[in-house]
Design an enzyme around this catalytic site. Structure first.
Site, PDB file in Angstrom:
ATOM      1  N   ASN A  12       0.868  -1.178   0.000  1.00  0.00           N
ATOM      2  CA  ASN A  12       0.000   0.000   0.000  1.00  0.00           C
ATOM      3  C   ASN A  12       0.906   1.230   0.000  1.00  0.00           C
ATOM      4  O   ASN A  12       1.508   1.557   1.016  1.00  0.00           O
ATOM      5  CB  ASN A  12      -0.895  -0.031   1.252  1.00  0.00           C
ATOM      6  N   LYS A  14       0.057   4.261  -0.195  1.00  0.00           N
ATOM      7  CA  LYS A  14      -0.581   5.437   0.418  1.00  0.00           C
ATOM      8  C   LYS A  14      -0.373   6.667  -0.480  1.00  0.00           C
ATOM      9  O   LYS A  14      -0.377   6.519  -1.705  1.00  0.00           O
ATOM     10  CB  LYS A  14      -0.043   5.626   1.845  1.00  0.00           C
ATOM     11  N   HIS A  98      -9.375   1.139   5.210  1.00  0.00           N
ATOM     12  CA  HIS A  98      -8.074   1.303   5.877  1.00  0.00           C
ATOM     13  C   HIS A  98      -8.261   2.221   7.082  1.00  0.00           C
ATOM     14  O   HIS A  98      -9.078   3.153   7.038  1.00  0.00           O
ATOM     15  CB  HIS A  98      -7.055   1.903   4.899  1.00  0.00           C
ATOM     16  N   GLU A 100      -6.630   4.598   8.147  1.00  0.00           N
ATOM     17  CA  GLU A 100      -6.430   6.022   7.866  1.00  0.00           C
ATOM     18  C   GLU A 100      -7.702   6.641   7.285  1.00  0.00           C
ATOM     19  O   GLU A 100      -7.966   7.826   7.479  1.00  0.00           O
ATOM     20  CB  GLU A 100      -5.212   6.199   6.944  1.00  0.00           C
ATOM     21  N   GLU A 168      -5.004  -5.036  10.565  1.00  0.00           N
ATOM     22  CA  GLU A 168      -3.967  -4.027  10.759  1.00  0.00           C
ATOM     23  C   GLU A 168      -4.205  -3.312  12.088  1.00  0.00           C
ATOM     24  O   GLU A 168      -5.041  -2.392  12.154  1.00  0.00           O
ATOM     25  CB  GLU A 168      -4.001  -2.992   9.627  1.00  0.00           C
ATOM     26  N   GLY A 174       3.087   2.047  10.835  1.00  0.00           N
ATOM     27  CA  GLY A 174       4.099   3.096  10.721  1.00  0.00           C
ATOM     28  C   GLY A 174       4.868   3.373  12.003  1.00  0.00           C
ATOM     29  O   GLY A 174       5.556   4.388  12.101  1.00  0.00           O
ATOM     30  N   SER A 213       3.807  -2.397  10.176  1.00  0.00           N
ATOM     31  CA  SER A 213       5.258  -2.496  10.392  1.00  0.00           C
ATOM     32  C   SER A 213       5.860  -3.831   9.963  1.00  0.00           C
ATOM     33  O   SER A 213       6.783  -4.341  10.609  1.00  0.00           O
ATOM     34  CB  SER A 213       5.598  -2.197  11.865  1.00  0.00           C
TER      35      SER A 213
HETATM   36  P1  13P Z   1       3.365   0.217   7.571  1.00  0.00           P
HETATM   37  O1  13P Z   1       3.846  -1.072   6.933  1.00  0.00           O
HETATM   38  O2  13P Z   1       4.099   1.421   7.090  1.00  0.00           O
HETATM   39  O3  13P Z   1       3.305   0.080   9.058  1.00  0.00           O
HETATM   40  O4  13P Z   1       1.852   0.460   7.078  1.00  0.00           O
HETATM   41  C1  13P Z   1       0.930  -0.588   7.131  1.00  0.00           C
HETATM   42  C2  13P Z   1      -0.300  -0.207   6.405  1.00  0.00           C
HETATM   43  O5  13P Z   1      -1.019   0.689   6.823  1.00  0.00           O
HETATM   44  C3  13P Z   1      -0.603  -0.917   5.159  1.00  0.00           C
HETATM   45  O6  13P Z   1      -1.898  -0.661   4.738  1.00  0.00           O
END
Ligand code: 13P
Length: 252
Positions: A12, A14, A98, A100, A168, A174, A213
């Protein structure tokens, strides 16, 4: 018991990537050949790059996905993009729900479910994300939250062919933090149970992937857990070497 589903390793990106990022995509594609015998590999770039990436990846083993869609096929929704448009641009999957988007755009389970239905209508795989916040985890509510989100976001007519569930934990995204093997295994077992209860036999072969992560250094441990059928990778998917290093767990 059904045999384990074919793993999915999805990146992803983003809100990262410009036209020049096709160079990194080429590096990913050149490492995909061997690995794709054991796992499906996918990159979900920002919407602006889907068509270019899908063109570049045509004929390769790399699939291209999207990061969100609107529930309606078309209409007066300024700035939004429908699942049909994503399919038209060359995507084969779309991430919905997601954290976010749930947090920054106040998306509810019902909206996520409507987006997952839209994905199916357009012939896309829906990658439905669920996961608890740090506060929910500290209050001992992880299983209750994940269960409620999944029940509320599961689209009708879902099957192993058109649905992927991504667990997740919000606090792991992150941050470099990851849950213990025991925690992941309990959550994925619960997700499997709910999928089988709702979808019957196809719930056994629906992929449940882990995100938060994931790095080459922890991929062997995380992807080796029962009922973990792949990964959804954020930051580490932006670098071909890291993405391929994680997917390489399945080539070993
Ligand atoms: P990270 O791998 O940067 O922690 O992000 C995970 C994520 O949100 C994938 O959708």
């Amino acid at each position: 018991m059904a045999s384990a589903p074919r793993p999915l390793v999805a990146g992803n990106w983003k809100m990262n990537g410009l036209k020049g990022s096709v160079g990194e995509l080429s590096k990913i594609m050149s490492g995909c050949g061997e690995l794709s015998r054991k796992a499906d590999l996918m990159i979900c770039p920002p919407t602006t790059l889907i068509a270019a990436f899908a063109d570049a990846a045509r004929g390769s083993q790399l699939q291209i996905g999207a990061q969100d869609c609107h529930a309606e096929p078309s209409g007066a929704f300024t700035g939004d993009v429908s699942a049909e448009m994503l399919a038209d641009a060359g995507a084969s999957a779309v991430i919905v729900g997601h954290s976010e988007r749930r947090t920054l755009h106040n998306e509810t389970d019902a909206q996520v479910r409507a987006k997952a239905l839209a994905a199916r209508r357009a012939g896309l795989i829906a990658i439905v994300c669920i996961g608890e916040t740090r506060a929910e985890r500290e209050a001992g509510q992880t299983l209750a939250v994940v269960g409620r989100q999944l029940e509320g976001s599961l689209p009708e007519g879902a099957s192993g062919d058109n649905l992927v569930v991504a667990y997740e934990p919000v606090w792991a995204i992150g941050t470099g933090l990851t849950p213990t093997v025991d925690d992941v295994s309990k959550v994925h077992a619960l997700i499997r149970q709910i999928l089988v209860r709702n979808l019957g036999l196809t719930g056994d072969v629906t992929r449940i992937i882990y995100g938060g992560s994931v790095k080459p250094a922890n991929a062997t441990e995380l992807l080796g857990i029962a009922n973990v059928n792949g990964a959804l990778i954020g930051g580490a998917s932006l670098k071909a070497a890291d993405f391929l290093g994680i997917a390489g767990v399945y080539g070993a």
